[in-house]
Write an enzyme that holds these catalytic residues in place. Structure first.
Site, PDB file in Angstrom:
ATOM      1  N   HIS A   1     -16.209  -3.159   7.131  1.00 32.11           N
ATOM      2  CA  HIS A   1     -14.887  -2.492   7.109  1.00 32.11           C
ATOM      3  C   HIS A   1     -13.960  -3.038   6.331  1.00 32.11           C
ATOM      4  O   HIS A   1     -13.968  -4.404   6.289  1.00 32.11           O
ATOM      5  CB  HIS A   1     -14.556  -2.554   8.638  1.00 32.11           C
ATOM      6  CG  HIS A   1     -15.686  -1.505   9.604  1.00 32.11           C
ATOM      7  ND1 HIS A   1     -15.459  -1.637  11.066  1.00 32.11           N
ATOM      8  CD2 HIS A   1     -16.195  -0.416   9.371  1.00 32.11           C
ATOM      9  CE1 HIS A   1     -16.295  -0.628  11.440  1.00 32.11           C
ATOM     10  NE2 HIS A   1     -16.684   0.129  10.401  1.00 32.11           N
TER      11      HIS A   1
ATOM     12  N   HIS B   1     -18.901  -7.829   8.676  1.00 33.19           N
ATOM     13  CA  HIS B   1     -19.309  -6.424   8.287  1.00 33.19           C
ATOM     14  C   HIS B   1     -18.410  -5.844   7.366  1.00 33.19           C
ATOM     15  O   HIS B   1     -17.545  -6.248   6.936  1.00 33.19           O
ATOM     16  CB  HIS B   1     -19.200  -5.805   9.729  1.00 33.19           C
ATOM     17  CG  HIS B   1     -17.772  -5.597  10.284  1.00 33.19           C
ATOM     18  ND1 HIS B   1     -17.276  -6.661  10.916  1.00 33.19           N
ATOM     19  CD2 HIS B   1     -16.978  -4.419  10.597  1.00 33.19           C
ATOM     20  CE1 HIS B   1     -15.960  -6.118  11.248  1.00 33.19           C
ATOM     21  NE2 HIS B   1     -15.917  -4.982  11.380  1.00 33.19           N
TER      22      HIS B   1
ATOM     23  N   HIS C   1      -9.493  -9.757  15.736  1.00 32.79           N
ATOM     24  CA  HIS C   1      -8.185  -9.139  15.889  1.00 32.79           C
ATOM     25  C   HIS C   1      -7.471  -9.889  17.107  1.00 32.79           C
ATOM     26  O   HIS C   1      -8.159 -10.297  17.954  1.00 32.79           O
ATOM     27  CB  HIS C   1      -8.422  -7.499  16.504  1.00 32.79           C
ATOM     28  CG  HIS C   1      -8.912  -6.758  15.075  1.00 32.79           C
ATOM     29  ND1 HIS C   1      -8.169  -6.084  14.321  1.00 32.79           N
ATOM     30  CD2 HIS C   1     -10.160  -6.441  14.702  1.00 32.79           C
ATOM     31  CE1 HIS C   1      -8.842  -5.518  13.311  1.00 32.79           C
ATOM     32  NE2 HIS C   1     -10.082  -5.739  13.409  1.00 32.79           N
TER      33      HIS C   1
ATOM     34  N   ASP D   1     -15.983  -8.022  14.856  1.00 30.13           N
ATOM     35  CA  ASP D   1     -15.464  -7.121  15.603  1.00 30.13           C
ATOM     36  C   ASP D   1     -16.319  -6.583  16.840  1.00 30.13           C
ATOM     37  O   ASP D   1     -16.725  -5.367  17.251  1.00 30.13           O
ATOM     38  CB  ASP D   1     -15.101  -5.578  14.855  1.00 30.13           C
ATOM     39  CG  ASP D   1     -13.831  -5.847  14.145  1.00 30.13           C
ATOM     40  OD1 ASP D   1     -13.392  -6.808  14.233  1.00 30.13           O
ATOM     41  OD2 ASP D   1     -13.431  -4.756  13.144  1.00 30.13           O
TER      42      ASP D   1
ATOM     43  N   HIS E   1     -21.642  -2.294  16.628  1.00 27.58           N
ATOM     44  CA  HIS E   1     -20.271  -1.807  15.781  1.00 27.58           C
ATOM     45  C   HIS E   1     -20.327  -1.164  14.413  1.00 27.58           C
ATOM     46  O   HIS E   1     -19.904  -0.171  14.164  1.00 27.58           O
ATOM     47  CB  HIS E   1     -19.183  -3.151  15.610  1.00 27.58           C
ATOM     48  CG  HIS E   1     -17.877  -2.748  15.183  1.00 27.58           C
ATOM     49  ND1 HIS E   1     -16.892  -1.924  15.680  1.00 27.58           N
ATOM     50  CD2 HIS E   1     -17.468  -3.233  13.865  1.00 27.58           C
ATOM     51  CE1 HIS E   1     -15.807  -2.086  14.779  1.00 27.58           C
ATOM     52  NE2 HIS E   1     -16.042  -2.745  13.911  1.00 27.58           N
TER      53      HIS E   1
ATOM     54  N   ASP F   1     -10.992  -3.664   6.479  1.00 30.08           N
ATOM     55  CA  ASP F   1      -9.852  -4.562   7.075  1.00 30.08           C
ATOM     56  C   ASP F   1     -10.430  -6.056   7.212  1.00 30.08           C
ATOM     57  O   ASP F   1      -9.877  -7.014   7.623  1.00 30.08           O
ATOM     58  CB  ASP F   1      -9.390  -4.167   8.328  1.00 30.08           C
ATOM     59  CG  ASP F   1     -10.154  -3.906   9.570  1.00 30.08           C
ATOM     60  OD1 ASP F   1     -11.303  -3.434   9.123  1.00 30.08           O
ATOM     61  OD2 ASP F   1      -9.865  -4.320  10.760  1.00 30.08           O
ATOM     62  N   HIS F   2     -11.750  -6.153   6.950  1.00 28.67           N
ATOM     63  CA  HIS F   2     -12.459  -7.385   6.786  1.00 28.67           C
ATOM     64  C   HIS F   2     -13.086  -7.604   5.480  1.00 28.67           C
ATOM     65  O   HIS F   2     -13.307  -8.982   5.337  1.00 28.67           O
ATOM     66  CB  HIS F   2     -13.476  -7.326   7.954  1.00 28.67           C
ATOM     67  CG  HIS F   2     -13.276  -7.271   9.222  1.00 28.67           C
ATOM     68  ND1 HIS F   2     -13.356  -8.001  10.269  1.00 28.67           N
ATOM     69  CD2 HIS F   2     -12.735  -6.078   9.829  1.00 28.67           C
ATOM     70  CE1 HIS F   2     -12.777  -7.695  11.402  1.00 28.67           C
ATOM     71  NE2 HIS F   2     -12.540  -6.427  11.155  1.00 28.67           N
TER      72      HIS F   2
HETATM   73 ZN    ZN Z   1     -14.785  -3.171  12.259  1.00 25.00          ZN
END
Ligand code: ZN
Length: 251
Positions: free
Chosen positions: A51, A49, A163, A125, A108, A53-54
């Site tokens: 985001h 996805h 995570h 996530d 999400h 941080d990915h």
């Molecule tokens: Zn995420």
């Protein structure tokens, strides 16, 4: 194996002796260091996805690897995307003799995908060890349907999520599902792993079905806890799910 990134992200790497693929590289630096140390060529990136941080490391890694293939959800802004994918597509990484099927798991984010193959599930996530992601772009009904889709995979499926939240998730799960012996046992194992400096991941889907409250929204004890939280009587799994998700957000 996981490469730790930021505070609690994992970048999963798939490799043979010479080549590698990575899942959700939020940061290029730990991936580059690992590739250099192990003398590996990066051949593919899988994104679950959008985001940051990915995905934050994708552009830099793609620019440094000629011919690299970047897979990610159709309909989300993924940097350097070469192969937009959605439900029913297959992701082949011939250099590593790997192949995954793509599952749409919105909730999400709008178009979040999972990659399933070789007994492994990369679910970003959406499903966490003993928890689930926050519902940012979808609805609780969508998120629950996505979790149920993942929960229908075989028990022995290894769950690789994005995570290291497991211990905190177990703490919350124990308030929702007290008296679950498998959950108490899971807490003991997860504590021992973290004390030894090891990841608690991957887990298995069988373990998640037995202990993850977000996959147990029809269990009487979870329904009862949701009712106590709401101060109302609900039994519909979507409303139970929405209640414990909101409860967890506030916990
Ligand atoms: Zn995420």
């Amino acid at each position: 194996m996981p490469l730790p990134a930021f505070k609690d992200n994992y970048i999963w790497t798939l490799r043979d002796a010479k080549r590698a693929a990575v899942v959700d590289p939020g940061d290029a630096a730990p991936v580059k260091a690992y590739l250099a140390k192990e003398q590996l060529e990066l051949v593919a990136i899988l994104a679950t996805h959008h985001h940051p941080d990915h995905t934050g490391g994708i552009a830099e890694l793609a620019a440094a690897s000629r011919g690299i293939e970047v897979f990610g959800p159709r309909g989300e802004p993924i940097p350097a995307l070469t192969h937009p994918v959605s439900e029913g597509d297959r992701v082949a990484i011939p250099a590593l003799s790997l192949s995954f099927s793509v599952l749409d798991i919105p909730g999400h984010t709008r178009a979040h995908v999972a990659y399933y193959g070789a007994g492994s599930l990369f679910c970003g996530d959406t499903l966490f060890a003993c928890g689930c992601g926050r519902v940012f772009e979808g609805t609780p009904a969508q998120m629950l349907a996505s979790l149920e889709k993942l929960a229908a995979l075989p028990d022995e499926t290894k769950v690789y999520c994005g995570h290291e939240y497991t211990l905190a998730n177990i703490g919350f799960a124990l308030t929702v599902d007290p008296g679950n012996a498998a959950l108490a046992e899971r807490q003991r194992r997860a504590r021992a792993l973290r004390e030894a400096g090891k990841p608690t991941l991957p887990s298995t889907l069988g373990e998640e079905r037995a202990t993850n409250p977000f996959l147990r929204c029809a269990e009487p004890v979870v329904v009862e806890s949701a009712n106590k939280y709401l101060g109302a009587r609900v039994a519909d799994p979507v409303r139970v799910f929405a209640a414990i998700r909101e409860w967890k957000n506030r916990a």
